[in-house]
Design an enzyme around this catalytic site. Structure first.
Site, mmCIF file in Angstrom:
data_model
loop_
_atom_site.group_PDB
_atom_site.id
_atom_site.type_symbol
_atom_site.label_atom_id
_atom_site.label_comp_id
_atom_site.label_asym_id
_atom_site.label_seq_id
_atom_site.Cartn_x
_atom_site.Cartn_y
_atom_site.Cartn_z
ATOM 1 N N THR A 189 7.434 11.434 -2.366
ATOM 2 C CA THR A 189 7.796 10.996 -3.599
ATOM 3 C C THR A 189 8.530 11.703 -4.318
ATOM 4 O OG1 THR A 189 6.293 10.829 -5.649
ATOM 5 C CG2 THR A 189 5.709 12.791 -4.322
ATOM 6 N N ARG A 190 9.326 11.227 -5.428
ATOM 7 C CA ARG A 190 10.161 11.924 -6.319
ATOM 8 C C ARG A 190 9.845 11.623 -7.587
ATOM 9 N NH1 ARG A 190 14.516 7.853 -6.862
ATOM 10 N NH2 ARG A 190 14.248 6.287 -5.147
ATOM 11 N N HIS A 194 1.151 8.277 -10.726
ATOM 12 C CA HIS A 194 0.453 7.400 -11.489
ATOM 13 C C HIS A 194 -0.802 6.898 -10.705
ATOM 14 C CE1 HIS A 194 2.430 4.155 -9.645
ATOM 15 N NE2 HIS A 194 3.824 4.342 -9.996
ATOM 16 N N HIS A 197 0.282 5.439 -7.110
ATOM 17 C CA HIS A 197 0.626 6.232 -6.221
ATOM 18 C C HIS A 197 -0.963 6.799 -5.721
ATOM 19 C CE1 HIS A 197 4.428 7.301 -8.623
ATOM 20 N NE2 HIS A 197 4.660 6.331 -7.587
ATOM 21 N N ARG A 283 6.993 0.372 -1.253
ATOM 22 C CA ARG A 283 7.737 -0.896 -1.744
ATOM 23 C C ARG A 283 9.220 -0.474 -2.111
ATOM 24 N NH1 ARG A 283 9.311 -3.569 -6.244
ATOM 25 N NH2 ARG A 283 8.866 -5.950 -6.285
ATOM 26 N N ASP A 284 10.274 -1.045 -1.366
ATOM 27 C CA ASP A 284 11.533 -0.870 -1.675
ATOM 28 C C ASP A 284 11.898 0.791 -1.613
ATOM 29 O OD1 ASP A 284 14.198 -1.316 -2.314
ATOM 30 O OD2 ASP A 284 13.643 -0.695 -4.637
ATOM 31 N N HIS A 285 11.494 1.236 -0.310
ATOM 32 C CA HIS A 285 11.178 2.707 -0.233
ATOM 33 C C HIS A 285 12.934 2.869 -0.113
ATOM 34 C CE1 HIS A 285 9.323 6.249 2.065
ATOM 35 N NE2 HIS A 285 10.644 6.511 1.945
#
Length: 379
Positions: A189-190, A194, A197, A283-285
């Site tokens: 994570t960056r 929320h 997550h 999603r959209d990693h």
């Protein structure tokens, strides 16, 4: 069973104390090259085995093989070129040189090869675009004319304000073993956490022994959360909402490339080296803008049956008013009118305007942490 390091052996490229002392004492005798912050971080990640099996920056055979086949020349899966660029080398092949960052000698490098490369080919194959508006492409276009390949030995590390939260692969592997975890899922994570997550992390934890939250610290875009905010937010989340014996938090310094699917594979390899057996692919990693499809990274994992770490594909979570909780499209039967998407961008706007997010979007404790900082965002 904690995963084997990528390539079979955990790399350690750190100069022994006496060797380091001698090299530092003789540093004026070595040719030198300056590196930027991202390359200095790459040096640390090579030295501590986060990039195992790499022992240094890629030579031309490995570089071209990574571009063309997403594998090193020995067929080991590898998707992101880890390279050192220079504009004009003031040394020759066969030389030992010192790499400096901000007047600090970071590493000694044994120059095996100096070679040229095609920047547009680099951009197109790694980022699937040559658009200079893509941050990764822009970085490639700003690189020097030559690449330098060869093994390194780390001499010094950059100052680390978050040393308390930093664990190297050799340490996480011991930690996982001490806790008796045989299966470990890693989450990169960056952002501050929320509820979306949290849902994804706990859904994954249901199937394994331990959860390894591994926030990326380092250079970020304007508007991103500051590193210290991310850490404090996770601290409070762990304190109140995570089982102590089933989750742990440690940071990694890394410069994002925003290479989408290719970088998702690279992130999985990094966590494999930390000892994780599973990796949550988002999603959209590692994406940016609309250069990649929302679940394009998931498809690329099919090309790497020999990766040695199991991807976990957990769909994006949202709040459903009819279900009365966090769900995803696979388990919720209700129509879009009942769904509330949890967007990081939307949350940032709410926080910037002084609006407290509803509890189904963000834990109140996390919001209070963010609010406690005068300026929680990168300017």
């Amino acid at each position: 069973m904690v995963s084997k390091p990528h390539g079979g052996k955990l790399v350690r490229r750190i100069a022994a104390p006496k060797t380091r002392e001698r090299i530092i004492g003789e540093q004026r005798e070595y040719p030198k090259a300056e590196v930027d912050h991202g390359r200095a971080i790459d040096l640390e990640n090579i030295a501590h085995g986060i990039y195992s099996p790499l022992k240094g920056f890629l030579t031309s055979d490995d570089f071209q093989s990574v571009l063309d086949h997403m594998r090193l020349s020995d067929d080991t899966p590898w998707t992101i070129p880890i390279v050192l660029d220079v504009e004009k080398p003031e040394f020759e092949e066969g030389d030992a040189i010192l790499l400096y960052y901000d007047d600090l000698p970071i590493a000694r490098m044994h120059v095996e090869e100096i070679y040229t490369y095609d920047k547009k080919e680099f951009a197109q194959k790694v980022f699937k675009t040559t658009d200079p508006n893509h941050p990764g492409v822009a970085k490639v276009y700003g690189m020097g004319k030559y690449l330098v390949g060869g093994e390194i030995e780390l001499l010094n590390e950059l100052p680390n304000p978050f040393a308390k939260y930093t664990l190297r692969p050799v340490e996480t592997r011991v930690l996982f073993k001490e806790r008796g975890w045989k299966t470990i899922v890693a989450f990169q994570t960056r952002n501050v956490p929320h509820m979306g997550h949290e849902y994804v992390q706990k859904a994954a934890l249901t199937f394994v022994d331990g959860l390894f939250i591994n926030p990326v610290l380092g250079k970020k875009k304007r508007g991103d959360y500051r590193d210290e905010v991310i850490i404090k937010a996770y601290e409070v989340l762990f304190k109140h909402y995570y089982p102590r014996d089933a989750a742990t938090l440690a940071t990694v310094r890394y410069e994002m490339r925003y290479a989408g699917p290719r970088e998702a594979i690279h992130h999985a390899i990094m966590r494999k080296n930390f000892g994780a057996t599973h990796f949550i692919v988002g999603r959209d990693h590692a994406g940016v803008g609309d250069y990649y499809g929302p679940y394009e990274a998931w498809d690329l994992f099919d090309e790497f049956p020999d990766l040695g770490i199991t991807p976990m594909f957990i769909r994006e979570a949202f709040y459903c008013k009819r279900c009365g909780g966090m769900v995803n499209a696979k388990i919720c039967p209700h129509s879009e009118e009942f769904h509330v998407r949890i967007s990081g961008t939307k949350l940032r706007k709410m926080i910037m305007s002084g609006e407290k997010p509803p509890e189904y979007m963000m834990r109140p404790e996390v919001y209070e942490v963010i609010r406690s900082f005068e300026n929680p965002f990168v300017e």
